[in-house]
Design a protein around this motif. Sequence first.
Motif, mmCIF file in Angstrom:
data_model
loop_
_atom_site.group_PDB
_atom_site.id
_atom_site.type_symbol
_atom_site.label_atom_id
_atom_site.label_comp_id
_atom_site.label_asym_id
_atom_site.label_seq_id
_atom_site.Cartn_x
_atom_site.Cartn_y
_atom_site.Cartn_z
ATOM 1 N N ARG A 9 30.120 49.281 25.636
ATOM 2 C CA ARG A 9 30.876 50.190 25.925
ATOM 3 C C ARG A 9 30.338 51.761 25.513
ATOM 4 N NH1 ARG A 9 35.778 50.987 27.330
ATOM 5 N NH2 ARG A 9 36.955 48.337 25.624
ATOM 6 N N ARG A 26 33.291 55.470 36.521
ATOM 7 C CA ARG A 26 34.724 55.401 36.033
ATOM 8 C C ARG A 26 34.886 56.744 35.390
ATOM 9 N NH1 ARG A 26 34.889 52.602 30.127
ATOM 10 N NH2 ARG A 26 37.124 53.762 30.105
ATOM 11 N N SER A 232 43.856 50.594 32.533
ATOM 12 C CA SER A 232 42.624 50.054 33.124
ATOM 13 C C SER A 232 42.668 49.323 33.915
ATOM 14 C CB SER A 232 42.156 49.017 32.266
ATOM 15 O OG SER A 232 43.479 47.827 31.683
ATOM 16 N N ARG A 249 40.916 46.764 40.375
ATOM 17 C CA ARG A 249 40.031 47.217 39.836
ATOM 18 C C ARG A 249 39.760 47.236 38.383
ATOM 19 N NH1 ARG A 249 34.603 48.854 39.452
ATOM 20 N NH2 ARG A 249 34.148 50.162 38.132
ATOM 21 N N ASP A 251 38.496 48.501 34.709
ATOM 22 C CA ASP A 251 37.687 49.252 34.036
ATOM 23 C C ASP A 251 37.549 48.271 33.246
ATOM 24 O OD1 ASP A 251 37.605 51.099 36.597
ATOM 25 O OD2 ASP A 251 39.356 52.348 35.686
ATOM 26 N N GLU A 252 38.538 47.857 32.117
ATOM 27 C CA GLU A 252 38.126 48.026 30.260
ATOM 28 C C GLU A 252 39.312 46.473 30.248
ATOM 29 O OE1 GLU A 252 38.223 50.893 28.299
ATOM 30 O OE2 GLU A 252 39.986 51.532 28.174
ATOM 31 N N SER A 257 45.720 45.380 29.394
ATOM 32 C CA SER A 257 44.756 45.305 30.672
ATOM 33 C C SER A 257 45.548 43.968 30.905
ATOM 34 C CB SER A 257 43.618 45.136 30.236
ATOM 35 O OG SER A 257 43.018 46.387 29.765
ATOM 36 N N LEU A 280 34.750 43.943 38.755
ATOM 37 C CA LEU A 280 34.645 43.728 37.739
ATOM 38 C C LEU A 280 32.872 44.822 37.147
ATOM 39 C CD1 LEU A 280 35.354 40.742 35.742
ATOM 40 C CD2 LEU A 280 36.848 42.612 36.173
ATOM 41 N N ASN A 283 32.641 47.289 34.268
ATOM 42 C CA ASN A 283 33.287 46.873 32.850
ATOM 43 C C ASN A 283 32.129 46.063 31.707
ATOM 44 O OD1 ASN A 283 35.207 45.914 31.077
ATOM 45 N ND2 ASN A 283 36.423 45.963 33.407
ATOM 46 N N SER A 337 28.303 44.772 34.447
ATOM 47 C CA SER A 337 29.533 44.018 33.384
ATOM 48 C C SER A 337 28.978 42.882 32.440
ATOM 49 C CB SER A 337 29.742 42.830 34.721
ATOM 50 O OG SER A 337 30.162 43.953 36.181
ATOM 51 N N SER A 341 33.900 41.162 30.420
ATOM 52 C CA SER A 341 33.845 40.642 31.996
ATOM 53 C C SER A 341 33.156 39.382 32.354
ATOM 54 C CB SER A 341 33.534 42.127 32.607
ATOM 55 O OG SER A 341 33.849 43.254 32.512
#
Length: 462
Positions: A9, A26, A232, A249, A251-252, A257, A280, A283, A337, A341
Motif C-alpha cells: 500500500r 483511487r 472500500s 469495485r 479498493d482495499e 470491507s 480488484l 487493490n 493487484s 487481492s
Amino acid sequence: MSPHLLCLRPLVAALVFGLGLGTALRPALSAPNVINPDSPTLATPKDKDSGVSDNVTLLENSPKAVVDEVWQLVNQQFVDKDFNHSNWLSKRQELLGRNYQDNAEAYRQIGRILKDLNDPYTRFLSPEEFAILSSQTSGEASGVGIRVLMDKRSSDLVVVDVMRGTPALKAGIRPGDRIVRINGQPAALMSLEQATEAIQGEIGTELSLQLSRPKSGVFSVTLKRENIEIDSVTYNVKEEGELRVGYIRLDEFSSHSAEQMEKAITELNKSRISGYVLDLRGNPGGLLLSSIDIARLWLNRGEIVSTIDRRGGDRHFSANGRSLTDLPLVVLVNERSASASEILAGALKEQGRATVVGTATYGKGTVQSVNTLSDGSGLAVTIARYYPPSGTDINRKGISPDIHLDISNDTKLQFRNDPELMATEIDPQYQRAISVLRQHRHSLGLPPAKDLGIGLLEPSQL
C-alpha cells in the motif's frame, strides 16, 4: 494488538508499506487521522531460543526502548528463523551500544538493520506513517465524508463522492461540487495532498468549506468532523445490451470491507442481474481475515488459502457454505493487484468459481503482523507465507489470469486522470469481462433479458 496484514500500500502523503505503486486509480479521501491502538508494554527477552540475557535497563521515553522493542519483535516473529543469514543476535548488541540524540536517529538505525533481513515488507513505521496505515486498515477515519479529485483540466478540487450518513451529506454537499476555499484558504493554491490534509482533522472540530455548483453559484457550509466509516466497496448495476451486470469495485481489504461486500452482493441480487464483475485492479491488499471473509461470500465450498509460519505451523482456511450467489463471476486484476487481492483472485480462479481477466498480479506471498510500539511508531514484520489452494508459491510470480489482456499506456493515463472512465466502453478489460458473461449466458441457453418479461433469474431458480 497485531493484526495480520497483506498489503502493498502506498499513501497519498507518505509511503508506509510495500513498494511504491501509485494511487492514481483511487480518489483521495478527506480523512485519515485515527487514535492508535493501545501500545503494548515494553518488550523484554522471552524467547528461550534467543540466547540473550537482558542486562540492559531501558528507560521510559529513551530511543533505546523503541530500538529494543523492534529487535525483540523481529527476533520472536520473523518468518525466517535464520533471519535470511543475518546475525540478528549481534544486531541487538550493536544497537544498544549506541547513544542516540533523538528518536529520529534511532529510527534511521532501525531502518538500517531491517534492510539486512532482505525483506521489503518488514518495515519500521514512524508515528505519522503508522497512524495513516492504522486508519486505512481500520476502515475508519476522522473527516466529513467526502472523496475529492483534482480536475486535470481546470485544477479545481471536485467532490466525486459523498458518503451516506455523514456531515457532508447532511449539509447538502453533492458529487460535482467544486471546493473553492478550505477554512478560508483558496483551494486553487493547494495540491491534492495539501487539500486532503486541510480537510481532515480531529473528531469534533469544525471545518469551513466554500463550494460552487453549476446554476446555484457559490455557497458555504460549516461541518463538524466525525469518525467516518470509509467505503472500500462501490457498486452499481450496468446495462450492457441484453445483460444486467452487477459491477463491484473493491479498493482495499479493511476491517469493514467484508460487511460492505456482503451489502453490495445482497443489494445487487435484488436487481435481477445476470452476472458479476469484481474489480480488484490496483487493490494493494489489506487484512488477511478480510480477504478470507470476502472469499466466503462468493465460494460455497473449497479451500481459500493456507499459511505457514517460521515453526512450520500450517493453517488452512476454507469456505463455510454461506456464499450469497452462484451467478457467473469475472474478476479483473492487474500488476498492481497484490497480497489480499491475490488470495481472493487465486481462490476464486483455482476453485473454478470465477474467470480472471487482466494481467499477472504483483506476486506478494507473505503475511505481516503490524505492531504498535511504545512511542506511537509501528513495526510490520513478515510472520508467514501464504499459498492458494493449489499450494503454488506465488511470491514474485503472481496469479496468472485465465484471459491475459493488457491496457495501453494511453488508456492507463486516461484512467489516472479520470478514474470514472474505468468499467466503461473505453476499458478493454471490462469489455472482455462482459464478453465472458455473455458467453456464459449463451452457454446456458438463456434468452436476452428483454425477452424474459419478469426479469433475470438466477440459475438456481430456473
